[in-house]
Every structure is written in C-alpha cells, then in structure tokens.
Design a protein around this motif. Structure first.
Motif, PDB file in Angstrom:
ATOM      1  N   GLN A   1     -29.582 -49.428 -71.666  1.00 28.38           N
ATOM      2  CA  GLN A   1     -30.232 -48.752 -70.421  1.00 28.38           C
ATOM      3  C   GLN A   1     -28.844 -48.347 -69.768  1.00 28.38           C
ATOM      4  OE1 GLN A   1     -31.980 -51.843 -68.200  1.00 28.38           O
ATOM      5  NE2 GLN A   1     -32.384 -50.620 -66.445  1.00 28.38           N
ATOM      6  N   PHE A   2     -29.191 -47.244 -68.931  1.00 34.31           N
ATOM      7  CA  PHE A   2     -27.882 -46.796 -68.022  1.00 34.31           C
ATOM      8  C   PHE A   2     -28.328 -46.156 -66.701  1.00 34.31           C
ATOM      9  CE2 PHE A   2     -29.762 -43.129 -70.173  1.00 34.31           C
ATOM     10  CZ  PHE A   2     -29.688 -42.199 -69.148  1.00 34.31           C
ATOM     11  N   VAL A   3     -27.590 -46.457 -65.706  1.00 40.37           N
ATOM     12  CA  VAL A   3     -27.893 -45.878 -64.423  1.00 40.37           C
ATOM     13  C   VAL A   3     -26.587 -44.816 -63.912  1.00 40.37           C
ATOM     14  CG1 VAL A   3     -28.121 -46.458 -61.843  1.00 40.37           C
ATOM     15  CG2 VAL A   3     -29.212 -47.901 -63.944  1.00 40.37           C
ATOM     16  N   VAL A   4     -26.923 -43.566 -63.440  1.00 40.39           N
ATOM     17  CA  VAL A   4     -26.202 -42.640 -63.040  1.00 40.39           C
ATOM     18  C   VAL A   4     -25.761 -43.100 -61.470  1.00 40.39           C
ATOM     19  CG1 VAL A   4     -25.334 -40.278 -62.450  1.00 40.39           C
ATOM     20  CG2 VAL A   4     -26.893 -40.816 -64.646  1.00 40.39           C
ATOM     21  N   ARG A   5     -25.001 -43.649 -61.169  1.00 34.84           N
ATOM     22  CA  ARG A   5     -24.547 -44.215 -59.726  1.00 34.84           C
ATOM     23  C   ARG A   5     -24.316 -43.097 -58.674  1.00 34.84           C
ATOM     24  NH1 ARG A   5     -21.627 -49.410 -59.059  1.00 34.84           N
ATOM     25  NH2 ARG A   5     -21.997 -48.711 -56.878  1.00 34.84           N
ATOM     26  N   GLU A   6     -23.207 -42.197 -59.105  1.00 38.42           N
ATOM     27  CA  GLU A   6     -22.840 -41.245 -57.906  1.00 38.42           C
ATOM     28  C   GLU A   6     -22.739 -39.718 -58.811  1.00 38.42           C
ATOM     29  OE1 GLU A   6     -19.299 -42.385 -56.063  1.00 38.42           O
ATOM     30  OE2 GLU A   6     -19.990 -44.468 -55.993  1.00 38.42           O
ATOM     31  N   PRO A   7     -23.979 -39.346 -59.144  1.00 34.99           N
ATOM     32  CA  PRO A   7     -23.953 -37.992 -59.883  1.00 34.99           C
ATOM     33  C   PRO A   7     -23.314 -36.777 -59.018  1.00 34.99           C
ATOM     34  CG  PRO A   7     -25.960 -38.201 -58.898  1.00 34.99           C
ATOM     35  CD  PRO A   7     -25.413 -39.621 -58.719  1.00 34.99           C
ATOM     36  N   TYR A   8     -22.542 -35.961 -59.642  1.00 38.26           N
ATOM     37  CA  TYR A   8     -21.884 -34.545 -59.183  1.00 38.26           C
ATOM     38  C   TYR A   8     -22.605 -33.674 -59.642  1.00 38.26           C
ATOM     39  CZ  TYR A   8     -19.338 -30.901 -57.787  1.00 38.26           C
ATOM     40  OH  TYR A   8     -18.744 -29.539 -57.309  1.00 38.26           O
ATOM     41  N   VAL A   9     -23.448 -32.895 -59.231  1.00 45.24           N
ATOM     42  CA  VAL A   9     -23.943 -31.655 -60.149  1.00 45.24           C
ATOM     43  C   VAL A   9     -23.719 -30.270 -59.391  1.00 45.24           C
ATOM     44  CG1 VAL A   9     -25.797 -33.056 -61.281  1.00 45.24           C
ATOM     45  CG2 VAL A   9     -26.163 -32.082 -58.983  1.00 45.24           C
ATOM     46  N   GLY A  10     -22.714 -30.284 -58.318  1.00 44.37           N
ATOM     47  CA  GLY A  10     -22.371 -29.195 -57.817  1.00 44.37           C
ATOM     48  C   GLY A  10     -23.456 -28.465 -56.927  1.00 44.37           C
ATOM     49  N   GLY A  11     -24.132 -29.249 -56.418  1.00 50.28           N
ATOM     50  CA  GLY A  11     -25.374 -28.689 -55.516  1.00 50.28           C
ATOM     51  C   GLY A  11     -26.534 -28.513 -56.031  1.00 50.28           C
ATOM     52  N   ALA A  12     -26.723 -28.680 -57.476  1.00 52.45           N
ATOM     53  CA  ALA A  12     -28.128 -28.313 -57.973  1.00 52.45           C
ATOM     54  C   ALA A  12     -28.765 -29.907 -57.973  1.00 52.45           C
ATOM     55  CB  ALA A  12     -27.664 -28.256 -59.473  1.00 52.45           C
ATOM     56  N   PRO A  13     -30.062 -29.799 -57.973  1.00 49.78           N
ATOM     57  CA  PRO A  13     -30.671 -30.910 -57.923  1.00 49.78           C
ATOM     58  C   PRO A  13     -30.376 -32.096 -59.052  1.00 49.78           C
ATOM     59  CG  PRO A  13     -32.230 -29.186 -57.927  1.00 49.78           C
ATOM     60  CD  PRO A  13     -31.025 -28.775 -58.201  1.00 49.78           C
ATOM     61  N   VAL A  14     -30.350 -33.181 -58.654  1.00 53.34           N
ATOM     62  CA  VAL A  14     -29.994 -34.188 -59.728  1.00 53.34           C
ATOM     63  C   VAL A  14     -31.376 -34.449 -60.758  1.00 53.34           C
ATOM     64  CG1 VAL A  14     -29.566 -36.627 -60.118  1.00 53.34           C
ATOM     65  CG2 VAL A  14     -28.468 -35.486 -58.071  1.00 53.34           C
ATOM     66  N   ARG A  15     -31.107 -34.034 -62.038  1.00 57.43           N
ATOM     67  CA  ARG A  15     -32.274 -34.334 -63.003  1.00 57.43           C
ATOM     68  C   ARG A  15     -32.373 -35.506 -63.609  1.00 57.43           C
ATOM     69  NH1 ARG A  15     -31.112 -29.551 -66.834  1.00 57.43           N
ATOM     70  NH2 ARG A  15     -29.345 -30.479 -67.002  1.00 57.43           N
ATOM     71  N   LEU A  16     -31.216 -36.348 -63.698  1.00 55.23           N
ATOM     72  CA  LEU A  16     -31.314 -37.660 -64.147  1.00 55.23           C
ATOM     73  C   LEU A  16     -30.431 -38.780 -63.588  1.00 55.23           C
ATOM     74  CD1 LEU A  16     -32.059 -39.210 -67.103  1.00 55.23           C
ATOM     75  CD2 LEU A  16     -29.720 -38.491 -67.955  1.00 55.23           C
ATOM     76  N   ARG A  17     -31.198 -39.842 -63.278  1.00 54.09           N
ATOM     77  CA  ARG A  17     -30.579 -40.987 -62.689  1.00 54.09           C
ATOM     78  C   ARG A  17     -30.471 -42.068 -63.242  1.00 54.09           C
ATOM     79  NH1 ARG A  17     -29.223 -40.053 -57.375  1.00 54.09           N
ATOM     80  NH2 ARG A  17     -30.327 -38.408 -56.221  1.00 54.09           N
ATOM     81  N   GLY A  18     -31.140 -42.214 -64.545  1.00 49.16           N
ATOM     82  CA  GLY A  18     -31.255 -43.398 -65.299  1.00 49.16           C
ATOM     83  C   GLY A  18     -32.270 -43.352 -66.342  1.00 49.16           C
TER      84      GLY A  18
END
Length: 87
Positions: A1-18
């Motif tokens: 199991q994994f969690v993306v805590r502080e994603p940086y995608v350059g202004g694009a929508p976040v596609r994966l949080r965990g």
C-alpha cells in the motif's frame, strides 16, 4: 500500500493519491525535480531523488510477520480513546 502525500504535477490534476499494489505488479516513480527527495514512512528516513532518478517498487510474495508485545491491547485502547470521532 502507498500514499502520495505531497504530489507535485506542475499544475496538472493529480491522478494518483494512493493505492494497494497487487501482487506481481510494480509501481515506477520518476523524478522531474532537481532537488527532489523520497521520504519513506515519515520525515525521518529520506533519500535524494533528483532529476531523472527512478524507483521501482514491487509487492513481495511473502506476508509480513507481526510480533505483538504483551501490552499491545492496552496501548491500542489508549490510542483509540485519544482519537477524535470521525464525521
């Protein structure tokens, strides 16, 4: 199991949080940041993860062994009493 805590995608929508990584599958992470870091299980364990670095994580076929101390139930109950109720 994994969690993306502080994603940086350059202004694009976040596609994966965990997610839960199924057995036999791999998760590949590519860094697009010059001074990036990869944190593992909190703020105390980290690795430099700069531009062009990549990480491949695979689920292991063996289950995790868990050894509980004699005071486990009492500690768990104390933590539960301190938590705020969910809304």
């Amino acid at each position: 199991q994994f969690v993306v805590r502080e994603p940086y995608v350059g202004g694009a929508p976040v596609r994966l949080r965990g997610a839960v990584l199924p057995r036999g599958r791999a998760l590949t992470v590519h860094s697009a940041m010059r001074g990036g870091r990869l944190y593992v299980d909190g703020p105390h364990t980290w690795f430099d993860f700069g531009l062009g670095a990549h990480l491949v994580v695979r689920a292991r076929p063996r289950s995790l062994a868990l050894f509980l101390g004699a005071d486990f139930d009492a500690r768990r109950a104390a933590i539960g009493r301190r938590r705020r109720p969910r809304r």
